[in-house]
Design an enzyme around this catalytic site. Structure first.
Site, short mmCIF file in Angstrom:
data_model
loop_
_atom_site.label_atom_id
_atom_site.label_comp_id
_atom_site.label_asym_id
_atom_site.label_seq_id
_atom_site.Cartn_x
_atom_site.Cartn_y
_atom_site.Cartn_z
N CYS A 125 0.79 -1.24 0.00
CA CYS A 125 0.00 0.00 0.00
C CYS A 125 0.82 1.29 0.00
O CYS A 125 0.79 2.04 -0.97
CB CYS A 125 -0.92 0.01 1.22
SG CYS A 125 -2.05 -1.38 1.23
N1 LIG Z 1 -2.76 -6.18 1.95
C1 LIG Z 1 -3.18 -5.14 2.63
O1 LIG Z 1 -2.79 -4.95 3.77
C2 LIG Z 1 -4.16 -4.13 2.05
C3 LIG Z 1 -4.75 -3.20 2.90
C4 LIG Z 1 -5.67 -2.30 2.41
C5 LIG Z 1 -5.98 -2.33 1.05
N2 LIG Z 1 -5.39 -3.23 0.21
C6 LIG Z 1 -5.78 -3.21 -1.20
O2 LIG Z 1 -6.65 -4.31 -1.44
C7 LIG Z 1 -6.45 -4.83 -2.75
C8 LIG Z 1 -6.10 -6.31 -2.69
O3 LIG Z 1 -4.86 -6.45 -1.97
P1 LIG Z 1 -4.38 -7.82 -1.38
O4 LIG Z 1 -3.27 -7.50 -0.46
O5 LIG Z 1 -5.52 -8.62 -0.86
O6 LIG Z 1 -3.82 -8.54 -2.70
P2 LIG Z 1 -3.42 -10.08 -2.85
O7 LIG Z 1 -2.43 -10.13 -3.97
O8 LIG Z 1 -3.07 -10.66 -1.53
O9 LIG Z 1 -4.78 -10.77 -3.32
C9 LIG Z 1 -5.41 -10.48 -4.51
C10 LIG Z 1 -5.98 -11.77 -5.08
O10 LIG Z 1 -6.72 -11.44 -6.25
C11 LIG Z 1 -6.59 -12.53 -7.15
N3 LIG Z 1 -6.94 -12.06 -8.48
C12 LIG Z 1 -6.25 -11.27 -9.32
N4 LIG Z 1 -6.94 -11.07 -10.45
C13 LIG Z 1 -8.10 -11.73 -10.32
C14 LIG Z 1 -9.23 -11.91 -11.16
N5 LIG Z 1 -9.28 -11.33 -12.35
N6 LIG Z 1 -10.25 -12.68 -10.71
C15 LIG Z 1 -10.20 -13.29 -9.50
N7 LIG Z 1 -9.14 -13.15 -8.65
C16 LIG Z 1 -8.11 -12.39 -9.07
C17 LIG Z 1 -5.13 -12.93 -7.00
O11 LIG Z 1 -4.91 -14.25 -7.47
C18 LIG Z 1 -4.93 -12.80 -5.49
O12 LIG Z 1 -5.16 -14.00 -4.81
C19 LIG Z 1 -5.36 -3.95 -3.36
O13 LIG Z 1 -5.95 -2.90 -4.07
C20 LIG Z 1 -4.65 -3.39 -2.17
O14 LIG Z 1 -4.02 -2.16 -2.45
C21 LIG Z 1 -4.50 -4.13 0.69
#
Ligand SMILES: NC(=O)c1ccc[n+]([C@@H]2O[C@H](COP(=O)([O-])OP(=O)(O)OC[C@H]3O[C@@H](n4cnc5c(N)ncnc54)[C@H](O)[C@@H]3O)[C@@H](O)[C@H]2O)c1
Length: 464
Positions: free
Chosen positions: A299
């Site tokens: 992030c």
């Molecule tokens: N990790 C954090 O602490 C956090 C905190 C707040 C916000 N976010 C935001 O949340 C969002 C997700 O982050 P995350 O950390 O969970 O990512 P992540 O990479 O852990 O998980 C995302 C998942 O989405 C899947 N994916 C990708 N394309 C896809 C599709 N077309 N169809 C179905 N699944 C698909 C991936 O395989 C993966 O498992 C991002 O925008 C991030 O900036 C993350």
């Protein structure tokens, strides 16, 4: 139109919602009834660090049925077997949710038509040119478009620039022939997950919700209220998107500030950690941020540049964001220069020295290495021909990192007296709490402490 003429936008009314015909009360009402009687079915797309805990929050607190969707079949298969791949989510929680009949996971995206609500939590990284990489959001929106049916609620959770929901996602979903607000509801609700935080969890962190239409905000707020303690309704999806970016920009800028102060105070012979501890005793007007070896995680290093990119469309520059990025990006180099100077004082060149990097997760007590500054530190050490090893109690094998393709795979070394005695320096990059730092101090010749693990002065500790 309430946006600058350079910005492409839909018409927004005074409340910030787009001027659209609202879904008939009976269609929205059916969804509201299902939410209030607990029979709504939620689909979460992206079973990662955000999607999985959110799914469990709906099941555990709301007793709401959830299907987790992911294109990574390894993840959905693991969840189906009742396993977890996230360190702080115990597999028993996944098994309990599955055995209650309230949770299943699939990579079959034709099933996206089944849930009443689809929440999207897919990655939003940056391209190598530091512009928003929207391909995951676009691909997901197209999958949803192909399955979309009348009466569904769609909520984007991925962190992104203001306008993503009501411009990009909305236009893709409307390619289905269904009309936003009239046939389906669309909202944005940012995830504020803080992995590893024991004080706040998905259910106790207030949830911001902004709808493309007022009806979408109502229904999405009612849905989230079943999973989280507090829902904060805002006037539009754009406000919700901007809120999330503002929170992360605030962090990035303040971390840069303390990183700069660290360098200045160090030159003056003042311990920045003593200063910050003292300043934090002020009960108002000061919020403590801590310096480190650089920014990490999915992030803080990335999200601010989503605003930078969007601001250009309005002819504006984001100077605070750029400056913070400049300061934070320079930190690994600063740390390596300090290490080199400390070794030099001991009559050792960095070249050929054995350096143990302690911690490769981007922050303490988690197993997530994304954007961790440790990888940059390792690259810089290797460039200067040091012999590098690492220890991380939560990452036993160093994963391949997209941004560091040349790093050869390594395994975490045990923190034994013998191993510590065999290295020339220990560089503390992540301050995991399970590490015995007194033991490290006893057996290491030189320690570079970038996290303020050691307070006061120690003969073999250099703060960096
Ligand atoms: N990790 C954090 O602490 C956090 C905190 C707040 C916000 N976010 C935001 O949340 C969002 C997700 O982050 P995350 O950390 O969970 O990512 P992540 O990479 O852990 O998980 C995302 C998942 O989405 C899947 N994916 C990708 N394309 C896809 C599709 N077309 N169809 C179905 N699944 C698909 C991936 O395989 C993966 O498992 C991002 O925008 C991030 O900036 C993350």
């Amino acid at each position: 139109m309430n946006v600058h003429p350079r910005g492409r936008s839909l018409n927004c009314n005074a409340a910030g919602h787009t001027d659209r015909t609202e879904m008939s009360d009976s269609t929205a009402g059916q969804l509201r009834t299902k939410i209030s009687d607990g029979s709504a079915h939620v689909g979460i797309i992206g079973m990662g660090y955000v999607g999985l805990p959110l799914a469990l929050a709906f099941v555990e607190r709301g007793k709401i049925k959830v299907t987790g969707f992911d294109i990574d079949a390894k993840k959905t298969d693991a969840l189906t077997r009742g396993e977890s791949y996230i360190m702080y989510i115990g597999p028993e929680r996944v098994r309990r949710a599955r055995d209650l009949g309230l949770f299943d996971a699939t990579s079959d995206l034709t099933r996206l038509k089944e849930p009443d609500a689809l929440l999207i939590a897919v990655p939003t990284p940056l391209t190598p040119q530091r512009t928003p990489e929207m391909r995951y959001v676009v691909d997901t929106a197209r999958q949803v478009r192909d399955a979309l049916r009348r009466g569904q609620l769609v909520v984007l959770e991925s962190t992104t620039y203001p306008g993503t929901t009501d411009e990009l996602v909305c236009s893709i979903l409307e390619e289905s022939g269904l009309k936003c607000g009239e046939d389906f509801l669309l909202a944005f609700s940012p995830e504020r997950e803080d992995p590893g935080n024991r004080q706040f969890s998905t259910t106790t962190i207030p949830k911001i919700v902004g709808g493309v239409t007022a009806g979408a905000c109502d229904v999405a707020s009612a849905l989230y209220a079943s999973a989280v303690e507090k829902v904060v309704r805002v006037s539009s999806a754009r406000v919700a998107e901007a809120t999330k970016l503002t929170e992360n920009i605030f962090r990035a800028v303040n971390i840069a500030l303390v990183n700069e102060l660290k360098i200045i105070y160090d030159r003056m012979g003042i311990d920045v950690w003593d200063v910050l501890d003292a300043a934090a005793t002020k009960p108002f007007g000061f919020m403590k941020f801590t310096p480190g070896p650089g920014l990490g995680g999915h992030c803080i290093p990335l999200d601010p540049f989503y605003l930078t990119w969007k601001a250009r469309e309005y002819g504006l520059t984001t100077r605070f964001i750029e400056l913070a990025g400049e300061v934070n990006i320079a930190m690994p180099q600063y740390v390596i220069n300090k290490l080199q100077a400390a070794l030099n004082q001991r009559g050792k060149p960095l070249r050929g020295s054995r350096v143990l990097v302690l911690g490769i997760a981007y922050k303490k007590d988690i197993d997530d290495p994304r954007e961790s500054p440790s990888f940059e530190l390792i690259e810089l050490l290797l460039e200067r021909e040091a012999e590098v090893s690492y220890h991380d109690p939560h990452i036993l094998e160093m994963p391949r990192m997209r941004a560091h393709p040349h790093l050869r795979p390594m395994a975490s070394q045990p923190l034994t007296e013998k191993f510590l005695g065999s290295v020339d320096a220990v560089l503390i990059a992540t301050d995991h709490t399970t590490v015995d730092y007194a033991f490290v101090a006893k057996h290491a010749r030189l320690i570079l402490d970038t996290r303020g693990v050691y307070r006061g002065s120690h003969p073999n500790v250099v703060k960096a």
